[in-house]
Write a protein that holds these residues in place. Structure first.
Motif, PDB file in Angstrom:
ATOM      1  N   ALA A  33      -2.699 -11.594 -10.335  1.00 42.03           N
ATOM      2  CA  ALA A  33      -1.355 -11.515  -9.754  1.00 42.03           C
ATOM      3  C   ALA A  33      -1.307 -10.448  -8.669  1.00 42.03           C
ATOM      4  O   ALA A  33      -0.631 -10.611  -7.654  1.00 42.03           O
ATOM      5  CB  ALA A  33      -0.339 -11.220 -10.852  1.00 42.03           C
ATOM      6  N   MET A  34      -2.031  -9.363  -8.891  1.00 40.29           N
ATOM      7  CA  MET A  34      -2.055  -8.300  -7.898  1.00 40.29           C
ATOM      8  C   MET A  34      -2.638  -8.812  -6.573  1.00 40.29           C
ATOM      9  O   MET A  34      -2.109  -8.504  -5.498  1.00 40.29           O
ATOM     10  CB  MET A  34      -2.875  -7.119  -8.408  1.00 40.29           C
ATOM     11  CG  MET A  34      -2.803  -5.909  -7.519  1.00 40.29           C
ATOM     12  SD  MET A  34      -3.749  -4.553  -8.167  1.00 40.29           S
ATOM     13  CE  MET A  34      -5.350  -4.923  -7.485  1.00 40.29           C
ATOM     14  N   LEU A  35      -3.706  -9.595  -6.653  1.00 40.46           N
ATOM     15  CA  LEU A  35      -4.307 -10.139  -5.439  1.00 40.46           C
ATOM     16  C   LEU A  35      -3.356 -11.066  -4.684  1.00 40.46           C
ATOM     17  O   LEU A  35      -3.339 -11.091  -3.456  1.00 40.46           O
ATOM     18  CB  LEU A  35      -5.597 -10.885  -5.776  1.00 40.46           C
ATOM     19  CG  LEU A  35      -6.801 -10.014  -6.106  1.00 40.46           C
ATOM     20  CD1 LEU A  35      -7.959 -10.879  -6.580  1.00 40.46           C
ATOM     21  CD2 LEU A  35      -7.208  -9.189  -4.907  1.00 40.46           C
ATOM     22  N   ALA A  42       0.124  -2.750  -1.297  1.00 39.08           N
ATOM     23  CA  ALA A  42      -0.718  -2.416  -2.442  1.00 39.08           C
ATOM     24  C   ALA A  42       0.109  -2.016  -3.658  1.00 39.08           C
ATOM     25  O   ALA A  42      -0.149  -2.481  -4.776  1.00 39.08           O
ATOM     26  CB  ALA A  42      -1.689  -1.302  -2.072  1.00 39.08           C
ATOM     27  N   LEU A  43       1.090  -1.154  -3.468  1.00 46.52           N
ATOM     28  CA  LEU A  43       1.905  -0.696  -4.599  1.00 46.52           C
ATOM     29  C   LEU A  43       2.734  -1.821  -5.206  1.00 46.52           C
ATOM     30  O   LEU A  43       2.716  -2.003  -6.433  1.00 46.52           O
ATOM     31  CB  LEU A  43       2.790   0.486  -4.189  1.00 46.52           C
ATOM     32  CG  LEU A  43       3.628   1.074  -5.321  1.00 46.52           C
ATOM     33  CD1 LEU A  43       2.731   1.607  -6.439  1.00 46.52           C
ATOM     34  CD2 LEU A  43       4.545   2.160  -4.800  1.00 46.52           C
ATOM     35  N   LEU A  46       0.380  -4.034  -7.162  1.00 44.13           N
ATOM     36  CA  LEU A  46      -0.036  -3.406  -8.416  1.00 44.13           C
ATOM     37  C   LEU A  46       1.061  -3.476  -9.476  1.00 44.13           C
ATOM     38  O   LEU A  46       0.809  -3.829 -10.632  1.00 44.13           O
ATOM     39  CB  LEU A  46      -0.424  -1.944  -8.160  1.00 44.13           C
ATOM     40  CG  LEU A  46      -0.901  -1.148  -9.360  1.00 44.13           C
ATOM     41  CD1 LEU A  46      -2.212  -1.718  -9.874  1.00 44.13           C
ATOM     42  CD2 LEU A  46      -1.048   0.315  -8.990  1.00 44.13           C
ATOM     43  N   LEU A  47       2.296  -3.171  -9.070  1.00 37.84           N
ATOM     44  CA  LEU A  47       3.422  -3.204 -10.020  1.00 37.84           C
ATOM     45  C   LEU A  47       3.708  -4.624 -10.513  1.00 37.84           C
ATOM     46  O   LEU A  47       3.938  -4.840 -11.710  1.00 37.84           O
ATOM     47  CB  LEU A  47       4.665  -2.591  -9.381  1.00 37.84           C
ATOM     48  CG  LEU A  47       4.572  -1.099  -9.062  1.00 37.84           C
ATOM     49  CD1 LEU A  47       5.813  -0.642  -8.327  1.00 37.84           C
ATOM     50  CD2 LEU A  47       4.350  -0.294 -10.330  1.00 37.84           C
ATOM     51  N   ILE A  48       3.684  -5.579  -9.585  1.00 36.92           N
ATOM     52  CA  ILE A  48       3.935  -6.970  -9.984  1.00 36.92           C
ATOM     53  C   ILE A  48       2.812  -7.469 -10.886  1.00 36.92           C
ATOM     54  O   ILE A  48       3.061  -8.146 -11.890  1.00 36.92           O
ATOM     55  CB  ILE A  48       4.111  -7.872  -8.749  1.00 36.92           C
ATOM     56  CG1 ILE A  48       5.416  -7.520  -8.040  1.00 36.92           C
ATOM     57  CG2 ILE A  48       4.086  -9.341  -9.140  1.00 36.92           C
ATOM     58  CD1 ILE A  48       5.598  -8.193  -6.694  1.00 36.92           C
ATOM     59  N   GLY A  49       1.567  -7.128 -10.578  1.00 28.82           N
ATOM     60  CA  GLY A  49       0.440  -7.531 -11.416  1.00 28.82           C
ATOM     61  C   GLY A  49       0.557  -6.981 -12.830  1.00 28.82           C
ATOM     62  O   GLY A  49       0.337  -7.698 -13.813  1.00 28.82           O
TER      63      GLY A  49
END
Length: 164
Positions: A33-35, A42-43, A46-49
């Protein structure tokens, strides 16, 4: 002091939650999900992932089926049956459980099977109007589940002998 009626007493309860390795495997959703969301930043990616992975893990835990014997009613997942319609109860572990889940699994039976849970309890259904001959249920404590089913059967038999 509360007076608990025998018909509402919980004899057994178990949640067939996923094993630790399944939860770790679900956590792999986070980098995927982060990708997907990295182009946003980036942030946020990362949070959504992390949020997606947490949501998947919580859904796996809270969406897992439960086994419950309350009074004389056996509930396994979404199904339920009164203990007066239950016959022989057999518990299996190890190699016997593997065979009960595989080659000896009743094709017409009702099954609540979960990977990563070794124990199995097979209960005969003696209801003449029900086309399902048996219930096969995964459990971490087959001896306790079988004992609770037998106690519920005994209570159902006693209740059937009482005059109305």
């Amino acid at each position: 002091m509360q007076n608990h009626d025998a018909d509402t007493r919980v004899r057994y309860r178990e949640r067939l939650s996923p094993s630790l390795w399944m939860l770790v495997a679900a956590a792999v959703v986070a980098p995927m999900a982060m990708l997907v969301f990295t182009p946003i930043g980036a942030l946020p990616g990362l949070l959504i992932g992390a949020a997606v992975a947490l949501a998947v893990i919580l859904a796996m835990i809270f969406g897992s089926p439960r086994i419950r014997i309350e009074g004389t009613t056996l509930r396994a997942g979404r199904a339920q049956i009164d203990a007066r319609w239950l016959g022989d109860v057999v518990e299996y572990t190890g190699e016997e459980a593997r065979a009960a889940r595989g080659p000896k699994l009743a094709a017409r039976g009702w099954h609540l099977l979960r990977g990563g849970i070794d124990g199995i309890v097979v209960v005969q259904n003696i209801d003449p109007g029900d086309p399902i001959p048996s219930w096969t249920i995964s459990t971490r404590t087959p001896d306790r589940l079988a004992a609770a089913i037998r106690a519920a059967e005994a209570d159902a038999a006693r209740a059937a002998q009482l005059p109305a």
